[in-house]
Design an enzyme around this catalytic site. Structure first.
Site, PDB file in Angstrom:
ATOM      1  N   GLY A  91       4.944   8.870  -1.610  1.00  0.00           N
ATOM      2  CA  GLY A  91       3.869   8.633  -0.657  1.00  0.00           C
ATOM      3  C   GLY A  91       3.588   7.172  -0.399  1.00  0.00           C
ATOM      4  O   GLY A  91       2.931   6.818   0.570  1.00  0.00           O
ATOM      5  N   LYS A  92       4.077   6.306  -1.298  1.00  0.00           N
ATOM      6  CA  LYS A  92       3.893   4.852  -1.179  1.00  0.00           C
ATOM      7  C   LYS A  92       2.424   4.507  -0.916  1.00  0.00           C
ATOM      8  O   LYS A  92       2.094   3.701  -0.051  1.00  0.00           O
ATOM      9  CB  LYS A  92       4.806   4.278  -0.099  1.00  0.00           C
ATOM     10  CG  LYS A  92       6.289   4.536  -0.370  1.00  0.00           C
ATOM     11  CD  LYS A  92       7.170   3.982   0.731  1.00  0.00           C
ATOM     12  CE  LYS A  92       8.639   4.250   0.443  1.00  0.00           C
ATOM     13  NZ  LYS A  92       9.000   5.691   0.449  1.00  0.00           N
ATOM     14  N   ARG A  93       1.541   5.103  -1.700  1.00  0.00           N
ATOM     15  CA  ARG A  93       0.119   4.880  -1.519  1.00  0.00           C
ATOM     16  C   ARG A  93      -0.302   3.527  -2.083  1.00  0.00           C
ATOM     17  O   ARG A  93       0.294   3.011  -3.021  1.00  0.00           O
ATOM     18  CB  ARG A  93      -0.684   5.985  -2.203  1.00  0.00           C
ATOM     19  CG  ARG A  93      -0.490   7.368  -1.587  1.00  0.00           C
ATOM     20  CD  ARG A  93      -0.870   7.366  -0.107  1.00  0.00           C
ATOM     21  NE  ARG A  93      -1.006   8.699   0.437  1.00  0.00           N
ATOM     22  CZ  ARG A  93      -0.100   9.324   1.178  1.00  0.00           C
ATOM     23  NH1 ARG A  93       1.049   8.727   1.445  1.00  0.00           N
ATOM     24  NH2 ARG A  93      -0.327  10.534   1.660  1.00  0.00           N
TER      25      ARG A  93
END
Length: 272
Positions: A91-93
């Protein structure tokens, strides 16, 4: 005692002889409808599971489907765990303060939670804290972007930036007081498309699991990845998504064959 993500992945790496992370990218344009997308995604997961150390759903494709996508994500996570596969959500949050905490709570401990999550550090190292805490509390892991697989990563990640992030990841790992052969709850994303840099990052982050995206469709080759691994072939996961899920259209048998072939290529390259 329930194993941590790092322990589960390492155990599966050794017991199943696999360093492959199978990515799931359910692209609606490949299917006639959501029902076909759902069934094919679950079928590919089951077919590739014997050859995978973990599975990596790409959240963007599930989010793009709206509510049916979140329902499918829950199904994927449940099916993966039934198959014994750790789940790494891509998700590369990343954000500040309470927003980062909410991301961490939702994706590492909520209804749709995975066992691990990719995280973006570019708002500052302090923003990693909620994710690190959630990973440790839940026996999970985060994988922090260090040097991504896309060609234009150099625009922001060059001139020592990636190395600085790697040093911080190593520091966070040192906090956990791990023994020999153990890996921390904080890992790193280092593109498989940068084979000349892998040994450097392996040395900078000796206790970090490395996620190596880019195998297959992005052009990375298994034979070039040895520098990311420790002796015995532990410490890294090479990720392939399109090269497995869409190896030959929607042919599930082809996805199975692709996962098997990639597993064997990785093992051959590492001599394990």
């Amino acid at each position: 005692m329930t194993p941590t993500f790092a322990q589960a992945v390492t155990e599966r790496t050794l017991s199943r002889r696999t360093r492959l992370c199978v990515g799931l990218d359910p692209r609606l344009g490949e299917y006639r409808d959501v029902a076909q997308l759902r069934q094919n995604t679950l079928d590919v997961l089951e077919a590739s599971a014997p050859y995978a150390a973990c599975v990596k759903p790409q959240l963007a494709f599930f989010e793009a489907l709206g509510l049916p996508g979140f329902t499918l994500l829950e199904e994927v996570c449940a099916a993966a765990r039934t198959l014994g596969l750790p789940v790494l959500l891509d998700g590369k949050r990343g954000d500040i303060g309470t927003t980062a905490a909410a991301y961490a709570q939702g994706w590492l401990g909520g209804t749709h939670a995975g066992d691990a999550l990719t995280v973006n550090p570019f708002l500052g190292f302090q923003t990693l804290t909620p994710f690190v805490q959630a990973a440790r509390e839940n026996g999970g892991a985060i994988f922090v972007l260090v040097k991504t697989s896309n060609p234009d990563q150099q625009d922001l990640q060059g001139q020592g930036v990636s190395e600085r992030i790697a040093v911080e990841i190593a520091r966070l790992g040192d906090e956990e007081g791990l023994g020999d052969g153990d890996y921390a709850s904080v890992g790193a994303v280092v593109g498989a498309t940068h084979p000349g840099d892998l040994a450097t990052f392996r040395a900078l982050m000796p206790k970090a699991l490395l996620l190596l995206p880019g195998l297959g469709a992005q052009g990375a080759q298994a034979r070039d990845l040895a520098g990311a691994f420790h002796a015995g072939g532990t410490g890294a996961l090479a990720s392939a998504s399109r090269a497995v899920q869409y190896a030959r259209g929607l042919d599930v048998g082809a996805a199975r064959e692709a996962a098997l072939a990639l597993r064997d290529e990785l093992n051959g390259a590492l001599g394990v």
